[in-house]
Each structure stands twice: as C-alpha cells, then as structure tokens.
Design a protein around this motif. Sequence first.
Motif, PDB file in Angstrom:
ATOM      1  N   LEU A   1       1.935  -0.900   4.523  1.00 29.83           N
ATOM      2  CA  LEU A   1       1.661  -1.334   3.151  1.00 29.83           C
ATOM      3  C   LEU A   1       2.814  -0.964   2.216  1.00 29.83           C
ATOM      4  O   LEU A   1       3.246  -1.784   1.404  1.00 29.83           O
ATOM      5  CB  LEU A   1       0.361  -0.702   2.656  1.00 29.83           C
ATOM      6  N   LEU A   2       3.297   0.269   2.329  1.00 29.34           N
ATOM      7  CA  LEU A   2       4.390   0.714   1.462  1.00 29.34           C
ATOM      8  C   LEU A   2       5.665  -0.089   1.710  1.00 29.34           C
ATOM      9  O   LEU A   2       6.423  -0.374   0.784  1.00 29.34           O
ATOM     10  CB  LEU A   2       4.656   2.202   1.679  1.00 29.34           C
ATOM     11  N   ALA A   3       5.885  -0.456   2.979  1.00 31.57           N
ATOM     12  CA  ALA A   3       7.077  -1.229   3.331  1.00 31.57           C
ATOM     13  C   ALA A   3       6.877  -2.723   3.108  1.00 31.57           C
ATOM     14  O   ALA A   3       7.814  -3.509   3.286  1.00 31.57           O
ATOM     15  CB  ALA A   3       7.448  -0.978   4.791  1.00 31.57           C
TER      16      ALA A   3
ATOM     17  N   VAL B   1      -7.108  16.868  -0.861  1.00 34.48           N
ATOM     18  CA  VAL B   1      -6.097  16.704   0.188  1.00 34.48           C
ATOM     19  C   VAL B   1      -5.817  15.223   0.423  1.00 34.48           C
ATOM     20  O   VAL B   1      -4.655  14.818   0.572  1.00 34.48           O
ATOM     21  CB  VAL B   1      -6.559  17.387   1.486  1.00 34.48           C
ATOM     22  N   VAL B   2      -6.863  14.396   0.438  1.00 37.77           N
ATOM     23  CA  VAL B   2      -6.676  12.953   0.635  1.00 37.77           C
ATOM     24  C   VAL B   2      -5.850  12.368  -0.510  1.00 37.77           C
ATOM     25  O   VAL B   2      -4.897  11.600  -0.292  1.00 37.77           O
ATOM     26  CB  VAL B   2      -8.038  12.237   0.746  1.00 37.77           C
ATOM     27  N   ALA B   3      -6.205  12.723  -1.755  1.00 38.73           N
ATOM     28  CA  ALA B   3      -5.478  12.198  -2.917  1.00 38.73           C
ATOM     29  C   ALA B   3      -4.019  12.660  -2.894  1.00 38.73           C
ATOM     30  O   ALA B   3      -3.099  11.864  -3.145  1.00 38.73           O
ATOM     31  CB  ALA B   3      -6.160  12.663  -4.199  1.00 38.73           C
ATOM     32  N   ALA B   4      -3.790  13.933  -2.557  1.00 35.54           N
ATOM     33  CA  ALA B   4      -2.423  14.444  -2.502  1.00 35.54           C
ATOM     34  C   ALA B   4      -1.630  13.772  -1.388  1.00 35.54           C
ATOM     35  O   ALA B   4      -0.424  13.517  -1.533  1.00 35.54           O
ATOM     36  CB  ALA B   4      -2.446  15.961  -2.296  1.00 35.54           C
ATOM     37  N   THR B   5      -2.290  13.473  -0.279  1.00 35.11           N
ATOM     38  CA  THR B   5      -1.614  12.821   0.842  1.00 35.11           C
ATOM     39  C   THR B   5      -1.124  11.432   0.459  1.00 35.11           C
ATOM     40  O   THR B   5       0.034  11.071   0.702  1.00 35.11           O
ATOM     41  CB  THR B   5      -2.567  12.731   2.047  1.00 35.11           C
ATOM     42  N   VAL B   6      -2.001  10.643  -0.146  1.00 32.24           N
ATOM     43  CA  VAL B   6      -1.624   9.281  -0.539  1.00 32.24           C
ATOM     44  C   VAL B   6      -0.523   9.318  -1.598  1.00 32.24           C
ATOM     45  O   VAL B   6       0.465   8.569  -1.522  1.00 32.24           O
ATOM     46  CB  VAL B   6      -2.852   8.506  -1.053  1.00 32.24           C
ATOM     47  N   ALA B   7      -0.666  10.217  -2.580  1.00 34.65           N
ATOM     48  CA  ALA B   7       0.334  10.306  -3.645  1.00 34.65           C
ATOM     49  C   ALA B   7       1.689  10.763  -3.091  1.00 34.65           C
ATOM     50  O   ALA B   7       2.734  10.197  -3.440  1.00 34.65           O
ATOM     51  CB  ALA B   7      -0.148  11.265  -4.729  1.00 34.65           C
ATOM     52  N   ALA B   8       1.669  11.779  -2.224  1.00 34.31           N
ATOM     53  CA  ALA B   8       2.923  12.298  -1.681  1.00 34.31           C
ATOM     54  C   ALA B   8       3.594  11.288  -0.760  1.00 34.31           C
ATOM     55  O   ALA B   8       4.823  11.127  -0.781  1.00 34.31           O
ATOM     56  CB  ALA B   8       2.660  13.607  -0.928  1.00 34.31           C
ATOM     57  N   ALA B   9       2.800  10.595   0.062  1.00 38.00           N
ATOM     58  CA  ALA B   9       3.375   9.591   0.959  1.00 38.00           C
ATOM     59  C   ALA B   9       4.013   8.456   0.157  1.00 38.00           C
ATOM     60  O   ALA B   9       5.113   7.983   0.490  1.00 38.00           O
ATOM     61  CB  ALA B   9       2.298   9.045   1.889  1.00 38.00           C
TER      62      ALA B   9
ATOM     63  N   ARG C   1       5.164   8.608  -2.975  1.00 36.92           N
ATOM     64  CA  ARG C   1       6.368   9.107  -3.658  1.00 36.92           C
ATOM     65  C   ARG C   1       7.517   9.275  -2.677  1.00 36.92           C
ATOM     66  O   ARG C   1       8.663   8.930  -2.985  1.00 36.92           O
ATOM     67  CB  ARG C   1       6.053  10.439  -4.344  1.00 36.92           C
ATOM     68  N   ARG C   2       7.204   9.831  -1.489  1.00 31.22           N
ATOM     69  CA  ARG C   2       8.282  10.027  -0.502  1.00 31.22           C
ATOM     70  C   ARG C   2       8.882   8.698  -0.077  1.00 31.22           C
ATOM     71  O   ARG C   2      10.102   8.587   0.097  1.00 31.22           O
ATOM     72  CB  ARG C   2       7.740  10.776   0.724  1.00 31.22           C
ATOM     73  N   TRP C   3       8.049   7.682   0.072  1.00 32.81           N
ATOM     74  CA  TRP C   3       8.579   6.379   0.474  1.00 32.81           C
ATOM     75  C   TRP C   3       9.478   5.804  -0.616  1.00 32.81           C
ATOM     76  O   TRP C   3      10.545   5.250  -0.326  1.00 32.81           O
ATOM     77  CB  TRP C   3       7.432   5.421   0.780  1.00 32.81           C
ATOM     78  N   ARG C   4       9.055   5.950  -1.856  1.00 31.83           N
ATOM     79  CA  ARG C   4       9.828   5.386  -2.959  1.00 31.83           C
ATOM     80  C   ARG C   4      11.085   6.190  -3.255  1.00 31.83           C
ATOM     81  O   ARG C   4      12.006   5.682  -3.911  1.00 31.83           O
ATOM     82  CB  ARG C   4       8.960   5.303  -4.210  1.00 31.83           C
ATOM     83  N   THR C   5      11.139   7.441  -2.768  1.00 31.32           N
ATOM     84  CA  THR C   5      12.339   8.252  -2.967  1.00 31.32           C
ATOM     85  C   THR C   5      13.533   7.656  -2.235  1.00 31.32           C
ATOM     86  O   THR C   5      14.675   7.763  -2.688  1.00 31.32           O
ATOM     87  CB  THR C   5      12.089   9.693  -2.491  1.00 31.32           C
ATOM     88  N   GLY C   6      13.264   7.027  -1.090  1.00 29.55           N
ATOM     89  CA  GLY C   6      14.332   6.374  -0.341  1.00 29.55           C
ATOM     90  C   GLY C   6      15.159   7.363   0.458  1.00 29.55           C
ATOM     91  O   GLY C   6      14.641   8.288   1.056  1.00 29.55           O
TER      92      GLY C   6
END
Length: 399
Positions: free
Chosen positions: A178-180, A254-262, A264-269
Amino acid sequence: MLTSRAPRVALAGAYALLVQELVRISLYGPMHSMDNRLVVDAVRRLYDGVSPYESERFLYPPSSVPFVLLLTPLSDRWLERLFPWGLAALLLLGWWAALRMFGSGLRSWLGVAGVAAFALFTPTVSVVELGNWTAPVAALMAVALLLMGRGRWITAGVVIGVSIAVKPMLVPIGLIFLLARQWRALGVAAGIPIAICAIVTPLLPEPALFFTRTVPFLLGGQDDFARPYDSSLAAMLPRIGIDGVALAIVRIAVVAATVAAATRRWRTGGDERLRLVDTSAIVMIGTFLAGTPAFGYYPLIVLLPLVASVLVRGSVARSVWFWVALVPLVRPLQFIGVDFLDGGHAGYRQAAKPLAWMAVAGALLLLRTWRGEPAPPPVLPVQPTAREPLPAVAASSPV
C-alpha cells in the motif's frame, strides 16, 4: 571485512557445525518435528473423511492443506529424519536472499558467520527441532524483500501470496504494498491465498470448523499448553499485573504506533533496501507485540534481513544494543534468564527473551525513524593529477 571472501577452512567449519546440529536434531532431538507431525497427522485424516480441523493443533488456513498433503506419503520416521534438513535449507535460502539484497553472499565472512550462528541460536534450533512452518515463512520474507529491492514487485507479490497461503503470518506486509502503491502486486499477494482457499474449502469435510473452532482458538492465544511460551504483550503483561482495559490500551497504542512509524519510515526514503527492511521489521515486530501468539522463533522473520543490513550505514544492526539484546538467545548462554514472572514456568523465562529483543529492536527502529535518514558521507571532489591531459578547451586556447 564482512563482505570479503572467507577462507575455505572457515566455510567448512561453519557448515560442519550446522551439519552436526542437524544430525543431532534428526536422530536424537527431543521434539522430533513435533509441530510438523501434528499438522501432517491432522491432514492425513482427510483420507478417512475427517476434517483436519477436528484436531485442535491444526491451526492453518484451508489454503495450506495442499502443501501439507505433499508430506503425507512419508512416514513419521522419515519426516523426523528429513524435515529438519529441509527447514535448514529454507533458512539458508532466506539468509542467502538477505545477503544478496546488500551485495554480499554466503561465502563472505558475514555469510559464514550466519551459517555458524544457525547452530548456536535458540530460535533457529527451536524452529528446526520442532519442525515449525515459520521457517519457510522467514525464508520467503527475505526472498520477497530481495525482489522488492530489485523492483520486481509482482514476483514479490507471488512469493508473499504463497507464504500467506501456507501460514498467514505475512498478511501485515500488505501495508508495504500500500505504501509503495503497488496495487497489482498487492492484488496478487491477496489473490493467491484467497483463490486456493476458494478451491480447497468446499472440498474439506466440515470446513466451518475453521471459523468456529480454529480462529477463536488462535484469537484467544491458544491454550495453557502453548501460552507459557507466548512472547506477545497479551500473554506477558498479565503476568506482571497489567490486564483488562490497561492491556487493551497498550495493544491499541502499539498498533497505532506501528502503522504511524511504518508510514513515516517509508516516506523518509533513503537507501531503498534499508527502507524495505526497516519498514517490514517495524510492521512485523509491532504485529508480534500487539497480536497473539508470538513464539520465540517468530523474530527469525525479521532477523535475517536486519542482520544482513549491518553492511549499510545507518542500519539499526550497527547499534550495540541490537546485539546485546540477542545475547540471551544464544544457546550456550541460555542460563541468562528472569525469574520475576508469575509461576516460575520455564516457558515464561524463555518467552521473556525474544520479547526483550523485539522491544529493543522496535525501539531502535522507532528512534531511527524519528531521527530520519542519516546524511550520506561527503564525497570529496577528485583533483586532477599531473598525468591527466589538459581539457580540450584549455589546450586549444591561445597563449
């Protein structure tokens, strides 16, 4: 050093260590592929017209039945002897894929060290000794990440789809598709298990048992036999007095932090390979922490690519805490444990160790995500030497 070619003596020593451990497991292992035997025995009942879901220990979706059927012609004796070697081969495939993702190979010092570690690392020995199907999932995860890193998203979708059909542990990886924005690959990954289930389910006796018995059993964290070995927060926190509403709040957080962190990490590039490894590790570690069950060998799914990423600047595997948290999972150091958990069951102490590593690795990934992609090292301009010819413009200029 880590990427240089290891001498043959080191290569031979690593594989000799692995082979002797596999011989021990296949001939004298106390568990003797217990998990696989329970799965195969349940599917063998199909020959008598009995649903595999009559067995409390068959915890796989209908799409897994064709894969298990391939093993049913083998006797228990041959399964006990051969299956550990097959799982070890799959783990080596996953290690090879993780190394190739970062430009290394099994003949490198890092590759050889990983092969030797297979015989000394509790999760790898446990998953092979038990004959648990988490091993092929870990291998397919590494292969899928290698394919994603090379831009072959559709093929990666096929690999993830097959893995989900066998054991649906990689369902959360759909977030990466989805992120990609790889919609076709996501459709393939979801379509393969759905299609197999659609074909197999009507052919099974009493298929409704999967929904009325197996799914509730899984959502409940299984039973008292398996629960002491569960490393998830849902199983561990009640042992120190955190239960009920407080536990639900922690799991939701934990679920909310996981989705948010994933996200953000993807968008960091940054380095595409490291982005894939980090994001997938965040997703899977968060799933293991918030969901249930999560046994001690589940970290293998993210460990292979994470360890291989040590070759890249900025990887969490370059943190000393990443390795310190792994120390209690080394088999010769199994005496390192904790005794404060309720009941004093050996499983409680063993379950705390992978939980501690997942917490540390998750914290390191969150910290890296918060800080963002580290700046690349400066590239110094190359100064022309005396031997280099003058530029054509300068050479043709009038004096």
